[in-house]
Design a protein around this motif. Structure first.
Motif, mmCIF file in Angstrom:
data_model
loop_
_atom_site.group_PDB
_atom_site.id
_atom_site.type_symbol
_atom_site.label_atom_id
_atom_site.label_comp_id
_atom_site.label_asym_id
_atom_site.label_seq_id
_atom_site.Cartn_x
_atom_site.Cartn_y
_atom_site.Cartn_z
ATOM 1 N N VAL A 102 -8.647 2.244 4.246
ATOM 2 C CA VAL A 102 -7.323 2.830 4.055
ATOM 3 C C VAL A 102 -7.429 4.056 3.159
ATOM 4 N N LYS A 103 -6.960 5.175 3.662
ATOM 5 C CA LYS A 103 -6.867 6.384 2.851
ATOM 6 C C LYS A 103 -5.580 6.281 2.040
ATOM 7 N N THR A 104 -5.718 6.319 0.721
ATOM 8 C CA THR A 104 -4.565 6.103 -0.146
ATOM 9 C C THR A 104 -4.554 7.089 -1.309
ATOM 10 N N PHE A 128 2.705 3.175 4.764
ATOM 11 C CA PHE A 128 1.461 3.780 5.233
ATOM 12 C C PHE A 128 1.509 3.948 6.746
ATOM 13 N N ASP A 129 0.875 4.981 7.225
ATOM 14 C CA ASP A 129 0.809 5.259 8.653
ATOM 15 C C ASP A 129 -0.488 4.680 9.205
ATOM 16 N N ARG A 130 -0.454 4.222 10.430
ATOM 17 C CA ARG A 130 -1.659 3.656 11.060
ATOM 18 C C ARG A 130 -2.787 4.684 11.106
ATOM 19 N N ARG A 131 -2.432 5.963 11.137
ATOM 20 C CA ARG A 131 -3.449 7.027 11.163
ATOM 21 C C ARG A 131 -4.222 7.125 9.856
ATOM 22 N N ASP A 132 -3.720 6.489 8.798
ATOM 23 C CA ASP A 132 -4.408 6.476 7.509
ATOM 24 C C ASP A 132 -5.425 5.342 7.411
ATOM 25 N N MET A 133 -5.600 4.585 8.506
ATOM 26 C CA MET A 133 -6.467 3.410 8.491
ATOM 27 C C MET A 133 -7.523 3.493 9.592
ATOM 28 N N ARG A 169 1.904 -0.941 6.635
ATOM 29 C CA ARG A 169 2.911 -0.186 7.389
ATOM 30 C C ARG A 169 4.303 -0.446 6.822
ATOM 31 N N ARG A 177 -10.319 6.272 -0.833
ATOM 32 C CA ARG A 177 -10.319 5.297 0.254
ATOM 33 C C ARG A 177 -10.740 3.937 -0.259
#
Length: 109
Positions: free
Chosen positions: A84-86, A25-30, A21, A2
């Motif tokens: 942000v989960k990455t 990336f998806d909004r759920r990853d933030m 986005r 993260r």
């Protein structure tokens, strides 16, 4: 992994979210949180009606804490944070986008 970036205003944070986005990336990853002064409530029920907050693993019942208070190494006390989960292989790209978006602080946890 993260990455967490702190921005001076919500316009820059919004730019980061849109940019992430756009690259998939998806909004759920933030997670987005305001570092504004914490409001005080008499009960958890009152707080739940007034604000949305994120419960951290360290909290018990009847304890209200902001998301940012659980982030070690965060130096600034004002602004908007975006976590942000990455995947590890995308970390440098995400960091670069955070810098381009105007992040004043970036930490990895």
């Amino acid at each position: 992994m993260r990455l967490i970036a702190r921005f001076p205003n919500n316009k820059q944070a919004s730019f980061l979210v849109d940019s992430l986005r756009n690259i998939g990336f998806d909004r759920r990853d933030m997670i987005i949180s305001d570092l504004a002064e914490v409001q005080e409530f008499r009960t958890v029920d009152n707080a739940a009606r007034e604000i949305s907050f994120i419960k951290t693993e360290r909290q018990g019942f009847d304890e209200i804490e902001t998301f940012s208070s659980g982030i070690e190494g965060l130096k600034g006390e004002e602004g908007i944070i975006v976590a942000v989960k990455t995947p590890k292989h995308e970390a440098s790209r995400v960091r670069e986008i955070m810098e381009q978006s105007g992040a004043v602080e970036i930490i990895q946890d």
